[in-house]
Scaffold this motif. Structure first.
Motif, PDB file in Angstrom:
ATOM      1  N   PRO A   1       0.907  -1.239  -0.141  1.00  0.00           N
ATOM      2  CA  PRO A   1       0.006  -0.025   0.066  1.00  0.00           C
ATOM      3  C   PRO A   1       0.804   1.232   0.100  1.00  0.00           C
ATOM      4  N   GLU A   2       2.109   1.330   0.710  1.00  0.00           N
ATOM      5  CA  GLU A   2       2.894   2.349   0.805  1.00  0.00           C
ATOM      6  C   GLU A   2       3.402   2.765  -0.544  1.00  0.00           C
ATOM      7  N   SER A   3       3.978   1.621  -1.240  1.00  0.00           N
ATOM      8  CA  SER A   3       4.660   1.898  -2.787  1.00  0.00           C
ATOM      9  C   SER A   3       3.368   2.341  -3.733  1.00  0.00           C
ATOM     10  N   LEU A   4       1.990   1.777  -3.371  1.00  0.00           N
ATOM     11  CA  LEU A   4       1.058   2.376  -4.410  1.00  0.00           C
ATOM     12  C   LEU A   4       0.438   3.870  -4.218  1.00  0.00           C
ATOM     13  N   GLY A   5       0.672   4.298  -2.748  1.00  0.00           N
ATOM     14  CA  GLY A   5       0.603   5.650  -2.394  1.00  0.00           C
ATOM     15  C   GLY A   5       1.404   6.538  -2.903  1.00  0.00           C
ATOM     16  N   ARG A   6       2.855   6.207  -2.820  1.00  0.00           N
ATOM     17  CA  ARG A   6       3.980   6.922  -3.645  1.00  0.00           C
ATOM     18  C   ARG A   6       3.764   6.979  -5.008  1.00  0.00           C
ATOM     19  N   MET A   7       3.280   5.996  -5.596  1.00  0.00           N
ATOM     20  CA  MET A   7       2.951   6.141  -7.205  1.00  0.00           C
ATOM     21  C   MET A   7       2.002   7.131  -7.290  1.00  0.00           C
ATOM     22  N   LEU A   8       0.919   6.965  -6.399  1.00  0.00           N
ATOM     23  CA  LEU A   8      -0.396   7.704  -6.683  1.00  0.00           C
ATOM     24  C   LEU A   8       0.127   9.265  -6.385  1.00  0.00           C
ATOM     25  N   GLN A   9       0.926   9.631  -5.335  1.00  0.00           N
ATOM     26  CA  GLN A   9       1.276  10.797  -5.249  1.00  0.00           C
ATOM     27  C   GLN A   9       2.053  11.525  -6.397  1.00  0.00           C
ATOM     28  N   GLN A  10       3.211  10.686  -6.848  1.00  0.00           N
ATOM     29  CA  GLN A  10       4.077  11.122  -7.981  1.00  0.00           C
ATOM     30  C   GLN A  10       3.125  11.571  -9.205  1.00  0.00           C
ATOM     31  N   ALA A  11       2.038  10.692  -9.390  1.00  0.00           N
ATOM     32  CA  ALA A  11       1.238  10.918 -10.573  1.00  0.00           C
ATOM     33  C   ALA A  11       0.381  12.181 -10.311  1.00  0.00           C
ATOM     34  N   ARG A  12      -0.221  12.232  -9.106  1.00  0.00           N
ATOM     35  CA  ARG A  12      -0.868  13.377  -8.959  1.00  0.00           C
ATOM     36  C   ARG A  12       0.138  14.779  -9.066  1.00  0.00           C
ATOM     37  N   LEU A  13       1.351  14.739  -8.681  1.00  0.00           N
ATOM     38  CA  LEU A  13       2.239  15.998  -8.738  1.00  0.00           C
ATOM     39  C   LEU A  13       2.449  16.126 -10.303  1.00  0.00           C
ATOM     40  N   VAL A  14       2.749  14.980 -11.015  1.00  0.00           N
ATOM     41  CA  VAL A  14       3.144  15.161 -12.316  1.00  0.00           C
ATOM     42  C   VAL A  14       1.838  15.832 -13.148  1.00  0.00           C
ATOM     43  N   ALA A  15       0.415  15.533 -12.815  1.00  0.00           N
ATOM     44  CA  ALA A  15      -0.734  15.935 -13.341  1.00  0.00           C
ATOM     45  C   ALA A  15      -0.983  17.397 -12.737  1.00  0.00           C
ATOM     46  N   GLY A  16      -0.076  18.156 -11.646  1.00  0.00           N
ATOM     47  CA  GLY A  16      -0.102  19.223 -11.443  1.00  0.00           C
ATOM     48  C   GLY A  16      -1.407  19.474 -10.616  1.00  0.00           C
ATOM     49  N   LEU A  17      -1.885  18.291  -9.847  1.00  0.00           N
ATOM     50  CA  LEU A  17      -3.088  18.445  -8.814  1.00  0.00           C
ATOM     51  C   LEU A  17      -2.424  18.478  -7.536  1.00  0.00           C
ATOM     52  N   THR A  18      -3.077  19.450  -6.549  1.00  0.00           N
ATOM     53  CA  THR A  18      -3.153  19.198  -5.317  1.00  0.00           C
ATOM     54  C   THR A  18      -4.013  18.338  -4.689  1.00  0.00           C
ATOM     55  N   GLN A  19      -3.594  17.849  -3.502  1.00  0.00           N
ATOM     56  CA  GLN A  19      -4.466  16.884  -2.758  1.00  0.00           C
ATOM     57  C   GLN A  19      -6.031  17.203  -2.887  1.00  0.00           C
ATOM     58  N   ARG A  20      -6.113  18.337  -2.354  1.00  0.00           N
ATOM     59  CA  ARG A  20      -7.506  19.213  -2.360  1.00  0.00           C
ATOM     60  C   ARG A  20      -8.395  19.360  -3.838  1.00  0.00           C
ATOM     61  N   GLU A  21      -7.489  19.571  -4.734  1.00  0.00           N
ATOM     62  CA  GLU A  21      -8.107  19.344  -6.107  1.00  0.00           C
ATOM     63  C   GLU A  21      -8.376  17.976  -6.790  1.00  0.00           C
ATOM     64  N   LEU A  22      -7.425  17.134  -6.333  1.00  0.00           N
ATOM     65  CA  LEU A  22      -7.807  15.593  -6.796  1.00  0.00           C
ATOM     66  C   LEU A  22      -9.162  15.100  -5.806  1.00  0.00           C
ATOM     67  N   ALA A  23      -8.934  15.528  -4.633  1.00  0.00           N
ATOM     68  CA  ALA A  23     -10.229  14.959  -3.996  1.00  0.00           C
ATOM     69  C   ALA A  23     -11.398  15.668  -4.369  1.00  0.00           C
ATOM     70  N   ALA A  24     -11.270  16.852  -4.779  1.00  0.00           N
ATOM     71  CA  ALA A  24     -12.597  17.527  -5.527  1.00  0.00           C
ATOM     72  C   ALA A  24     -13.164  16.687  -6.662  1.00  0.00           C
ATOM     73  N   GLN A  25     -12.237  16.447  -7.616  1.00  0.00           N
ATOM     74  CA  GLN A  25     -12.427  15.887  -8.878  1.00  0.00           C
ATOM     75  C   GLN A  25     -13.074  14.554  -8.638  1.00  0.00           C
ATOM     76  N   LEU A  26     -12.564  13.779  -7.404  1.00  0.00           N
ATOM     77  CA  LEU A  26     -13.246  12.354  -7.093  1.00  0.00           C
ATOM     78  C   LEU A  26     -14.542  12.578  -6.166  1.00  0.00           C
ATOM     79  N   GLY A  27     -14.822  13.562  -5.629  1.00  0.00           N
ATOM     80  CA  GLY A  27     -15.977  13.975  -4.837  1.00  0.00           C
ATOM     81  C   GLY A  27     -15.620  13.077  -3.688  1.00  0.00           C
ATOM     82  N   THR A  28     -14.427  13.399  -3.193  1.00  0.00           N
ATOM     83  CA  THR A  28     -14.082  13.005  -1.593  1.00  0.00           C
ATOM     84  C   THR A  28     -13.357  13.894  -0.981  1.00  0.00           C
ATOM     85  N   THR A  29     -12.543  13.619   0.270  1.00  0.00           N
ATOM     86  CA  THR A  29     -11.920  14.610   0.942  1.00  0.00           C
ATOM     87  C   THR A  29     -10.445  14.660   0.789  1.00  0.00           C
TER      88      THR A  29
END
Length: 87
Positions: A10-38
């Motif tokens: 789960p930790e390595s999946l989380g790191r990859m997700l974080q890197q993908a989010r950063l490459v996409a230029g999204l903040t955690q808050r922006e990604l959460a809003a797109q996904l309808g979560t927090t």
């Protein structure tokens, strides 16, 4: 450009997700809003916070010899513009 990584926990999946989010230029808050979560939920995913679903998923992968890899592709300008218009 692409980035590749093995997802073995789960930790390595989380790191990859974080890197993908950063490459996409999204903040955690922006990604959460797109996904309808927090933002907290995104943080938990990226931190590899233990959950029964993740534990069972990775246990099943290990038991069956399955290996998971992730590929992150940097968006070019055209893709980035197209993605932004879908929001």
């Amino acid at each position: 450009m692409q980035y590749h990584g093995k997802v073995a926990s789960p930790e390595s999946l989380g790191r990859m997700l974080q890197q993908a989010r950063l490459v996409a230029g999204l903040t955690q808050r922006e990604l959460a809003a797109q996904l309808g979560t927090t933002q907290k939920y995104i943080w938990e995913l990226e931190a590899g916070k233990p959950s029964i679903v993740m534990e069972r998923l990775f246990a099943a992968m290990q038991a069956t010899g399955m290996e998971l890899t992730a590929t992150i592709t940097e968006p070019d300008d055209a893709e980035g513009e197209g993605r932004a218009s879908h929001g």
